[in-house]
Design an enzyme around this catalytic site. Structure first.
Site, PDB file in Angstrom:
ATOM      1  N   ARG A 194       0.848  -1.200   0.000  1.00  0.00           N
ATOM      2  CA  ARG A 194       0.000   0.000   0.000  1.00  0.00           C
ATOM      3  C   ARG A 194       0.884   1.251   0.000  1.00  0.00           C
ATOM      4  O   ARG A 194       1.367   1.702   1.038  1.00  0.00           O
ATOM      5  CB  ARG A 194      -0.942  -0.047   1.210  1.00  0.00           C
ATOM      6  CG  ARG A 194      -1.947  -1.182   1.105  1.00  0.00           C
ATOM      7  CD  ARG A 194      -2.820  -1.330   2.337  1.00  0.00           C
ATOM      8  NE  ARG A 194      -2.112  -1.954   3.455  1.00  0.00           N
ATOM      9  CZ  ARG A 194      -2.714  -2.381   4.562  1.00  0.00           C
ATOM     10  NH1 ARG A 194      -4.024  -2.253   4.693  1.00  0.00           N
ATOM     11  NH2 ARG A 194      -2.013  -2.934   5.537  1.00  0.00           N
ATOM     12  N   VAL A 216       5.604  -9.401  -1.558  1.00  0.00           N
ATOM     13  CA  VAL A 216       6.596 -10.409  -1.174  1.00  0.00           C
ATOM     14  C   VAL A 216       6.307 -11.767  -1.803  1.00  0.00           C
ATOM     15  O   VAL A 216       7.207 -12.624  -1.874  1.00  0.00           O
ATOM     16  CB  VAL A 216       6.686 -10.569   0.363  1.00  0.00           C
ATOM     17  CG1 VAL A 216       7.162  -9.286   1.022  1.00  0.00           C
ATOM     18  CG2 VAL A 216       5.366 -11.051   0.959  1.00  0.00           C
ATOM     19  N   TYR A 244      -2.786 -22.286   8.345  1.00  0.00           N
ATOM     20  CA  TYR A 244      -2.064 -21.163   8.949  1.00  0.00           C
ATOM     21  C   TYR A 244      -1.022 -21.678   9.935  1.00  0.00           C
ATOM     22  O   TYR A 244       0.125 -21.228   9.929  1.00  0.00           O
ATOM     23  CB  TYR A 244      -3.030 -20.217   9.651  1.00  0.00           C
ATOM     24  CG  TYR A 244      -2.318 -19.110  10.401  1.00  0.00           C
ATOM     25  CD1 TYR A 244      -1.612 -18.124   9.709  1.00  0.00           C
ATOM     26  CD2 TYR A 244      -2.315 -19.069  11.792  1.00  0.00           C
ATOM     27  CE1 TYR A 244      -0.931 -17.125  10.385  1.00  0.00           C
ATOM     28  CE2 TYR A 244      -1.645 -18.069  12.475  1.00  0.00           C
ATOM     29  CZ  TYR A 244      -0.954 -17.100  11.770  1.00  0.00           C
ATOM     30  OH  TYR A 244      -0.275 -16.115  12.447  1.00  0.00           O
ATOM     31  N   PRO A 265       4.392 -14.083  18.747  1.00  0.00           N
ATOM     32  CA  PRO A 265       3.331 -13.487  19.566  1.00  0.00           C
ATOM     33  C   PRO A 265       2.150 -14.433  19.758  1.00  0.00           C
ATOM     34  O   PRO A 265       1.862 -15.292  18.916  1.00  0.00           O
ATOM     35  CB  PRO A 265       2.887 -12.266  18.732  1.00  0.00           C
ATOM     36  CG  PRO A 265       3.907 -12.127  17.630  1.00  0.00           C
ATOM     37  CD  PRO A 265       4.461 -13.488  17.416  1.00  0.00           C
ATOM     38  N   THR A 290      -4.541  -6.297  16.216  1.00  0.00           N
ATOM     39  CA  THR A 290      -4.144  -5.529  15.026  1.00  0.00           C
ATOM     40  C   THR A 290      -5.208  -5.798  13.958  1.00  0.00           C
ATOM     41  O   THR A 290      -6.331  -6.197  14.282  1.00  0.00           O
ATOM     42  CB  THR A 290      -2.760  -5.977  14.522  1.00  0.00           C
ATOM     43  OG1 THR A 290      -2.832  -7.366  14.141  1.00  0.00           O
ATOM     44  CG2 THR A 290      -1.686  -5.808  15.598  1.00  0.00           C
TER      45      THR A 290
END
Length: 257
Positions: free
Chosen positions: A34, A60, A152, A182, A187
């Site tokens: 972005r 990426v 994931y 984490p 977020t």
């Protein structure tokens, strides 16, 4: 002044890491897709921290774009001392037999291949200089597996394995490799996972105090500021209210807070 490169710097943990490393008087290469967010981040950090910021916009997941981006760096920006492989995401929360293949490919391409592509582009310079620090942002999902998140979790287990493997490969060259994992961090993570469903995303953090992006940035700051003979190899950072990937202590006073 040393130069740090942070992937996925346009929001969340990546953005917080950029500000944290700027406070260590590092010049920054910030990357993401972005462009308008990168431009804003560059302006804010340069104004607040007095360091130089170079913005690189690329995906990426595309090795050609990665090579062109890092190959285009001007003189003065090519010696990257610290690389933070932060770009990553979760998409969907479904049992394997109902999962969307497009979601799988997006996670695999970003979380595994993207990390590999960027590391491949940056690490030869570190080897040539016999100096550098690679920080991979993993996850509690790279330590455990939970229902409906198999793919994931597999990608973050791959980050765990790659961190261990590259640490061995780069050991003779004096390059430190750190993995920071984490737990629940508030977020855009859940909003992306649930494809923009704000109500479902917000419920993830209902009833407990999650980590913030700044908490993880502080862990990165700790790792990079250790003396050269110290490598923080693997750091798991969880909210006090979280004991495992799916084990939380939630209370009424923290609901909707």
């Amino acid at each position: 002044m040393k130069t740090a490169c942070i992937t996925g710097a346009t929001s969340g943990i990546g953005e917080a890491i950029a500000f944290r490393l700027a406070r260590e008087n590092m010049n920054l290469i910030v990357t993401g897709r972005r462009e308008e967010r990168l431009a804003r981040l560059k302006k804010e950090i340069e104004a607040l921290c007095g360091v130089q910021v170079y913005a690189l916009s690329f995906d990426v997941r595309n090795y050609g774009e990665v090579c062109r981006a890092f190959g285009s760096l001007p003189d003065g920006w090519q010696e990257i001392e610290t690389l933070v492989n932060n770009a990553g995401l979760a998409v969907g929360l479904d049992p394997l037999h109902e999962g969307a293949v497009d979601d799988w490919e997006r996670m695999i391409d970003t979380n595994i291949k993207g990390l590999l592509y960027v590391t491949r582009a940056v690490s030869p310079g570190m080897v040539a200089r016999k100096s550098g620090h690679i920080i991979n942002i993993g996850s509690i999902a790279g330590k455990e597996v939970y229902p409906d998140g198999a793919v994931y979790c597999a990608t973050k287990h791959a980050v765990d394995a790659l961190s261990k493997g590259m640490r061995m490969d780069l050991l003779p060259h004096g390059i430190r490799v750190t993995q920071i994992c984490p737990g629940a961090v508030e977020t855009e993570f859940s909003l992306v996972r649930f494809k923009g469903d704000r109500r479902r995303a917000d419920r993830v953090y209902d009833g407990f105090v999650p980590l913030s992006a700044a908490d993880i940035a502080e862990a990165v700051g700790f790792a990079v500021t250790r003396p050269p003979h110290v490598d923080v190899q693997d750091l798991l950072v969880m909210p006090t209210a979280q004991a495992a990937a799916t084990r939380f202590h939630k209370t009424e006073e923290n609901r909707d807070s």
